[in-house]
Design a protein around this motif. Structure first.
Motif, mmCIF file in Angstrom:
data_model
loop_
_atom_site.group_PDB
_atom_site.id
_atom_site.type_symbol
_atom_site.label_atom_id
_atom_site.label_comp_id
_atom_site.label_asym_id
_atom_site.label_seq_id
_atom_site.Cartn_x
_atom_site.Cartn_y
_atom_site.Cartn_z
ATOM 1 N N GLY A 9 0.511 -8.145 -15.726
ATOM 2 C CA GLY A 9 1.184 -7.096 -14.965
ATOM 3 C C GLY A 9 0.399 -5.816 -14.885
ATOM 4 N N GLU A 10 -0.935 -5.892 -15.010
ATOM 5 C CA GLU A 10 -1.729 -4.662 -15.056
ATOM 6 C C GLU A 10 -1.684 -3.888 -13.743
ATOM 7 O OE1 GLU A 10 -6.283 -5.944 -14.038
ATOM 8 O OE2 GLU A 10 -5.590 -6.290 -16.087
ATOM 9 N N ASN A 11 -1.511 -4.587 -12.606
ATOM 10 C CA ASN A 11 -1.443 -3.879 -11.322
ATOM 11 C C ASN A 11 -0.142 -3.094 -11.175
ATOM 12 O OD1 ASN A 11 -3.959 -4.722 -10.288
ATOM 13 N ND2 ASN A 11 -3.099 -6.700 -9.695
ATOM 14 N N TRP A 12 0.846 -3.393 -12.001
ATOM 15 C CA TRP A 12 2.074 -2.607 -12.010
ATOM 16 C C TRP A 12 1.908 -1.332 -12.845
ATOM 17 C CZ3 TRP A 12 7.533 -4.222 -10.981
ATOM 18 C CH2 TRP A 12 7.588 -5.287 -10.084
ATOM 19 N N ILE B 139 2.206 -11.459 -5.083
ATOM 20 C CA ILE B 139 1.344 -10.489 -4.407
ATOM 21 C C ILE B 139 1.271 -9.199 -5.221
ATOM 22 C CG2 ILE B 139 1.208 -8.956 -2.398
ATOM 23 C CD1 ILE B 139 2.282 -11.281 -0.716
ATOM 24 N N GLY B 140 2.434 -8.715 -5.666
ATOM 25 C CA GLY B 140 2.459 -7.488 -6.461
ATOM 26 C C GLY B 140 1.724 -7.610 -7.785
ATOM 27 N N LEU B 141 1.730 -8.807 -8.379
ATOM 28 C CA LEU B 141 1.033 -9.011 -9.648
ATOM 29 C C LEU B 141 -0.477 -9.114 -9.463
ATOM 30 C CD1 LEU B 141 3.390 -11.606 -11.401
ATOM 31 C CD2 LEU B 141 3.054 -9.210 -12.047
ATOM 32 N N ASN B 142 -0.927 -9.755 -8.387
ATOM 33 C CA ASN B 142 -2.349 -10.067 -8.255
ATOM 34 C C ASN B 142 -3.150 -9.092 -7.407
ATOM 35 O OD1 ASN B 142 -2.185 -12.476 -9.779
ATOM 36 N ND2 ASN B 142 -1.434 -13.609 -8.008
ATOM 37 N N VAL B 143 -2.501 -8.373 -6.511
ATOM 38 C CA VAL B 143 -3.225 -7.485 -5.592
ATOM 39 C C VAL B 143 -2.882 -6.034 -5.912
ATOM 40 C CG1 VAL B 143 -3.652 -6.874 -3.182
ATOM 41 C CG2 VAL B 143 -3.147 -9.257 -3.801
ATOM 42 N N PRO B 144 -3.863 -5.192 -6.250
ATOM 43 C CA PRO B 144 -3.577 -3.772 -6.498
ATOM 44 C C PRO B 144 -3.245 -3.057 -5.196
ATOM 45 C CG PRO B 144 -5.942 -4.182 -6.589
ATOM 46 C CD PRO B 144 -5.290 -5.528 -6.467
ATOM 47 N N TYR B 145 -2.344 -2.097 -5.257
ATOM 48 C CA TYR B 145 -1.957 -1.386 -4.034
ATOM 49 C C TYR B 145 -3.105 -0.530 -3.502
ATOM 50 C CZ TYR B 145 -1.415 3.182 -6.365
ATOM 51 O OH TYR B 145 -1.631 4.369 -7.022
ATOM 52 N N VAL C 210 -4.308 -17.717 -10.533
ATOM 53 C CA VAL C 210 -5.130 -16.506 -10.483
ATOM 54 C C VAL C 210 -4.640 -15.488 -11.500
ATOM 55 C CG1 VAL C 210 -5.688 -14.486 -9.059
ATOM 56 C CG2 VAL C 210 -5.913 -16.782 -8.101
ATOM 57 N N ASN C 211 -3.341 -15.352 -11.630
ATOM 58 C CA ASN C 211 -2.785 -14.348 -12.531
ATOM 59 C C ASN C 211 -3.079 -14.656 -13.992
ATOM 60 O OD1 ASN C 211 -0.106 -13.249 -14.142
ATOM 61 N ND2 ASN C 211 -0.794 -11.874 -12.515
ATOM 62 N N ALA D 231 0.815 -1.208 0.000
ATOM 63 C CA ALA D 231 0.000 0.000 0.000
ATOM 64 C C ALA D 231 0.856 1.268 0.000
ATOM 65 C CB ALA D 231 -0.926 -0.001 1.216
ATOM 66 N N ARG D 232 1.977 1.257 0.701
ATOM 67 C CA ARG D 232 2.781 2.464 0.859
ATOM 68 C C ARG D 232 3.944 2.558 -0.122
ATOM 69 N NH1 ARG D 232 3.792 4.223 6.989
ATOM 70 N NH2 ARG D 232 4.517 6.022 5.775
ATOM 71 N N GLY D 233 4.403 1.416 -0.647
ATOM 72 C CA GLY D 233 5.560 1.454 -1.528
ATOM 73 C C GLY D 233 5.293 1.011 -2.949
ATOM 74 N N GLY D 234 4.235 0.217 -3.150
ATOM 75 C CA GLY D 234 3.952 -0.285 -4.484
ATOM 76 C C GLY D 234 4.661 -1.599 -4.761
ATOM 77 N N PRO D 235 4.281 -2.295 -5.836
ATOM 78 C CA PRO D 235 4.817 -3.634 -6.105
ATOM 79 C C PRO D 235 6.308 -3.650 -6.429
ATOM 80 C CG PRO D 235 3.466 -2.858 -7.948
ATOM 81 C CD PRO D 235 3.257 -1.894 -6.823
ATOM 82 N N ALA D 236 6.801 -2.652 -7.159
ATOM 83 C CA ALA D 236 8.218 -2.655 -7.531
ATOM 84 C C ALA D 236 9.100 -2.374 -6.320
ATOM 85 C CB ALA D 236 8.478 -1.624 -8.628
ATOM 86 N N SER D 237 8.716 -1.386 -5.520
ATOM 87 C CA SER D 237 9.481 -1.081 -4.307
ATOM 88 C C SER D 237 9.539 -2.289 -3.396
ATOM 89 C CB SER D 237 8.845 0.101 -3.559
ATOM 90 O OG SER D 237 8.928 1.290 -4.312
#
Length: 579
Positions: free
Chosen positions: A232-235, A302-308, A219-220, A87-93
């Motif tokens: 990778g749409e959540n990225w 987690i970063g791929l499947n869950v939006p921040y 799921v992805n 939530a605070r840093g995003g998937p890449a961070s």
């Protein structure tokens, strides 16, 4: 070491790997009876053990120690803390920070493994800092790490409240009290009770993560409620993949440190581990790679499947586990509830592990006269009960969640524990630097070391100290810019001045350099250095000497994997790899 004044109790026909002597650092007697099998019942007849000679028992098997290391690391930080990181840093961070911290911790683990294999004693890196670096620094470090473990128990109890709120809002204080009583009861029984509980809870977590990885991939690629390929749409969401700029990126370091914290506690179990000369290197070499795979692959999914932007991923009043969210995406409420149950058991496991480690750290402090002697008193079962009760008493912090909100208190406690973990890693680097320097200066052969991570010589300690110090200084950026957040700032940095104050106070009270200096009168002296002299520090004391039962254990394992038909040998290899 303090002793009980009570008279000897009834004769004990069996020895539960009881130690008959202990050195000044709380080390268990290496000649105590050890079982050649990991789980063979203790059936060795011995003379009665006097109650005045109670010490820790070397009763943890290799499979238990390995799972303890996993249980202490794959826990609340991974299952729940990743929500705040995303939530605070995003998937890449999140992916980058967890990878960097994972590498640093791996090097740290190798450094600790060298010392813990050579000197498998109670107190672990706190004792090593006292012995090889500085007694005053070791004092400040050990008390800081004890506080870290005690606060971890409180944090996990708060996490339990957050997890249970997924099903229903209940009285937070009641949940905390129920789990507190359960954990104190388990840890008051016997170290094997703790080890066995951790083994099975850790096994459940490992299985759950494997299932999560498989399910996350499905799921992805489209096996979800919407039958939609996510990819990778959540990225590519607005603000992603780096959320919050540099401040968000820096913040993830402390949550990642919280998540990886606990790996270093394998050194604490060294004083109660069977055949440490062989089992400690096995733990160091194999466990962390499993953890690293679970973390990096899990974080990526987690970063791929869950939006921040997912609701309640991390707010002042609630925190939702990304693992539960992924299971929910399958479309089954039962699957999500199952994962949430696993998260709950993980929370219990984390609290159990922190309570055990904190108790042993306080016991080790007492053993070197840096805490009241009462805390090194143990029961006949080898449980340092006063240390257990003192450590568990800090858990009263968890009841404050009723006033500030579960999510807010969880975030503050997470920061405190994460920074404390980082201080522990720096300290392991310092102790390793002085230990290695002493070993070379005194002409000891490197081949005499029971375990040596050759590829980390000589740069390993310096790398850990510099890298982690930089992390400690920059990770609180988000509490300063763009707006100053006083409570967050305190949770990031309060332990640094506390460590400095404790170090100076112990230095001034003990005045360690007074005896070695005759040129300056006492009244004119302002500072007393207690940096350990690497040329004279005793490198032979507390070195573990293999006993006959260790050799039997080694021979048994060797015969199982090298003799017999191919199927039997393969099964034994698989067994040792799994457990």
């Amino acid at each position: 070491m303090p002793t009980s004044s009570s008279s000897a109790g009834p004769s004990q026909p069996l020895l539960h790997r009881h130690s008959n002597a202990s050195d000044s650092y709380g080390a268990v007697n290496v000649n105590s009876a050890l079982s050649p099998e990991d789980d063979q019942p203790d059936v060795l007849p011995v003379p009665p053990v006097d109650k005045s000679d109670r010490k820790l028992h070397r009763s943890l098997s290799a499979r238990q120690v390995q799972m303890i290391a996993i249980a202490g690391t794959i826990g609340t930080g991974l299952f729940l803390g990743t929500g705040g990181s995303l939530a605070r840093g995003g998937p890449a961070s999140m992916l980058i920070c967890y990878t960097i911290i994972g590498f640093i911790v791996y090097i740290t683990l190798l450094l600790l493994g060298e010392m813990a294999t050579q000197y498998p004693i109670a107190g672990s890196f706190g004792t090593y800092c006292t012995r090889f670096f500085s007694p005053s620094y070791g004092f400040a470090l050990a008390w800081n790490y004890w506080f870290n473990d005690a606060v971890s128990v409180a944090g996990d109890l708060v996490a339990a409240q957050l997890v249970i709120s997924y099903w229903a809002e209940w009285h937070p204080w009641a949940i905390g009290l129920i789990f507190w009583v359960f954990l104190v009861g388990i840890n008051a029984l016997h170290v094997r009770a703790y080890g066995e509980l951790e083994y099975w809870l850790a096994s459940l977590k490992v299985i759950a993560i494997i299932v999560f990885i498989i399910l996350g991939i499905l799921v992805n690629v489209g096996v979800n409620r919407e039958h939609r390929y996510i990819g990778g749409e959540n990225w590519r969401l607005p603000g992603a993949p780096f959320v919050g700029g540099f401040g968000g990126f820096a913040h993830v370091f402390v949550t990642a440190s919280f998540a990886y914290g606990g790996t270093e506690s394998l050194g604490i179990t060294a004083g109660e581990t069977k055949n440490p000369s062989k089992n400690m290197p096995r733990v160091v070499k194999f466990v962390f790679w499993r953890i690293l795979v679970f973390y990096i692959v899990g974080i990526l999914l987690i970063g791929l499947n869950v939006p921040y932007t997912y609701p309640d991923l991390s707010t002042r009043s609630a925190v939702t586990s990304p693992f539960t969210i992924v299971f929910k995406q399958v479309g089954s409420a039962g699957a999500a509830s199952f994962m949430n149950t696993v998260v709950l058991t993980s929370v219990v496991s984390g609290a159990n592990h922190a309570l055990f480690a904190g108790t042993r750290v306080l016991y080790g402090l007492s053993a070197v006269n840096q805490a009241p002697r009462l805390f090194s008193w143990t029961t006949k079962s080898g449980i340092p009960l006063p240390s257990l009760l003192a450590t568990s008493s800090i858990s009263i912090l968890c009841f404050g969640s009723s006033y500030v909100g579960n999510g807010a208190l969880w975030s503050w406690l997470q920061n405190l524990v994460g920074v404390s973990n980082q201080i522990a890693w720096v300290s392991i680097g310092l102790a390793s630097w002085r230990f290695r320097k002493a070993w070379v200066r005194q002409g000891r052969s490197l081949d005499d070391m029971k375990f040596r991570a050759a590829w980390t010589w000589p740069w390993g300690p310096a790398f850990v100290v510099v890298a982690v110090t930089c992390l400690i200084l920059i990770q609180g950026w988000s509490s300063i810019f763009p707006t100053f957040e006083p409570v967050d700032f305190v949770s990031y940095y309060i332990q640094i001045p506390v460590m400095i104050v404790m170090y100076i106070l112990w230095m001034l009270i003990k005045r360690p350099g007074l005896k070695s200096s005759t040129s300056t009168p006492r009244s004119r002296r302002i500072w007393y250095s207690d940096l350990v002299d690497v040329n004279t520090v005793d490198l032979s004391r507390d070195e573990y000497q293999d006993v006959d039962v260790d050799k039997v254990d080694d021979d048994t394992r060797h015969n199982r994997v090298t003799k017999g038909n191919l199927v039997v040998k393969a099964l034994w290899r698989l067994y040792y790899w799994v457990v």
